[in-house]
Design an enzyme around this catalytic site. Sequence first.
Site, short mmCIF file in Angstrom:
data_model
loop_
_atom_site.label_atom_id
_atom_site.label_comp_id
_atom_site.label_asym_id
_atom_site.label_seq_id
_atom_site.Cartn_x
_atom_site.Cartn_y
_atom_site.Cartn_z
N LYS A 54 5.48 3.99 5.55
CA LYS A 54 4.66 4.04 4.33
C LYS A 54 5.13 5.17 3.41
O LYS A 54 5.20 5.00 2.19
CB LYS A 54 3.18 4.23 4.70
CG LYS A 54 2.56 3.01 5.36
CD LYS A 54 1.19 3.35 5.96
CE LYS A 54 0.67 2.23 6.84
NZ LYS A 54 -0.53 2.62 7.59
N GLN A 98 -4.43 7.60 9.51
CA GLN A 98 -3.83 6.54 10.34
C GLN A 98 -4.62 6.33 11.64
O GLN A 98 -4.86 7.27 12.39
CB GLN A 98 -2.37 6.91 10.67
CG GLN A 98 -1.64 5.86 11.46
CD GLN A 98 -1.45 4.55 10.68
OE1 GLN A 98 -1.05 4.55 9.52
NE2 GLN A 98 -1.74 3.42 11.34
N ASP A 121 -7.36 2.58 1.85
CA ASP A 121 -7.38 1.64 2.98
C ASP A 121 -8.55 0.66 2.86
O ASP A 121 -8.58 -0.37 3.54
CB ASP A 121 -7.54 2.43 4.30
CG ASP A 121 -6.28 2.37 5.16
OD1 ASP A 121 -5.42 1.51 4.91
OD2 ASP A 121 -6.19 3.19 6.09
#
Length: 294
Positions: A54, A98, A121
């Site tokens: 990412k 994460q 997210d």
Amino acid sequence: MSARLIDGKAISEQVLQETQDGVTQFRAKHGCAPGLAFVRVGEDPASVVYVGAKAKMCERLGIQSQTFVLPAITSESQVLELVRSLNGQKSIHGILVQAPLPDGMSQDRVFEAIDPAKDVDGFHPMNVGKLAVGDPGGFIACTPAGVHQLLIRSGIEIAGKHVVVLGRSRIVGKPMALILMEKGKYADATVTVCHSRSRDLPSLTRQADILIAALGRNRFVKADMVRDGAVVMDVGITRVPDSSKKSGFRLEGDVDFGSVSEKASWITPVPGGVGPMTIAMLMANTLKAAQFSM
Ligand code: NAP
């Protein structure tokens, strides 16, 4: 194989190109780059790879990224403290913590500490709520948003179709159902959501015009669970040990691709289907967060 392949790699490139153009315009207009902070706790090997990929994509698109790595023994309150400090930094428009977090740490509490305006997210209850009420001002979880884009950009009609979603997770199944049952363009589907307590799964999946598998059970969906001509979207990713691969494993989806591709009209491969879309939608959400902040 009779199904047409939905090329996630090519479609994700379209989204990435559009996002890169948007980033260039943003930088020219505001004199700064969209900023994305990654928080990784511990050294889970898959998380190391995902965050690295990412960050690399941010670099390619001109998004400024910073990665904060905390040791696995970090306390939840220290993670919360970091998240709150990132919430207060003007140059950071998006924050991604994460998953998975180490055992004993509440993923929900950490996700909920992220400023909803920086929640790229799309896991914060505020953003899930906005999706549920059809407010376009929130962020939608990247993987289901990516599946939606694959359908739209492949020209697959959604309105009036019966969509069966296998899985009801907060990350994939639930938001997927909400996106497609929404009233309006590129939605208006009739949605059935299945889970581990659903009875007679094959009879439900065989009703699907569009079948979306997000279970985490490799090759679970067999040809006899799919109706002729259905569109089959495979979200699943399972690492299967494979000594013939340099990595020692291969990736398999939730769909038995070989047999199902003989029956479906469209199908996503694994890898190269839904996977590349997740990262592309994250980049698009980060640009959106930066634009909203101005
Ligand atoms: P998850 O949180 O484990 O949820 C799995 C869902 O599937 C649950 O709702 C579970 O039901 C249901 N389920 C499991 N076994 C079942 C069975 N035998 N019959 C019916 N339902 C069953 O998983 P997730 O996070 O949604 O991820 C699903 C898959 O997508 C995984 O393979 C994951 O690696 C992959 N994924 C891929 C991407 C990507 O970028 N491509 C992103 C995210 C996830 P219950 O609710 O009843 O337990």
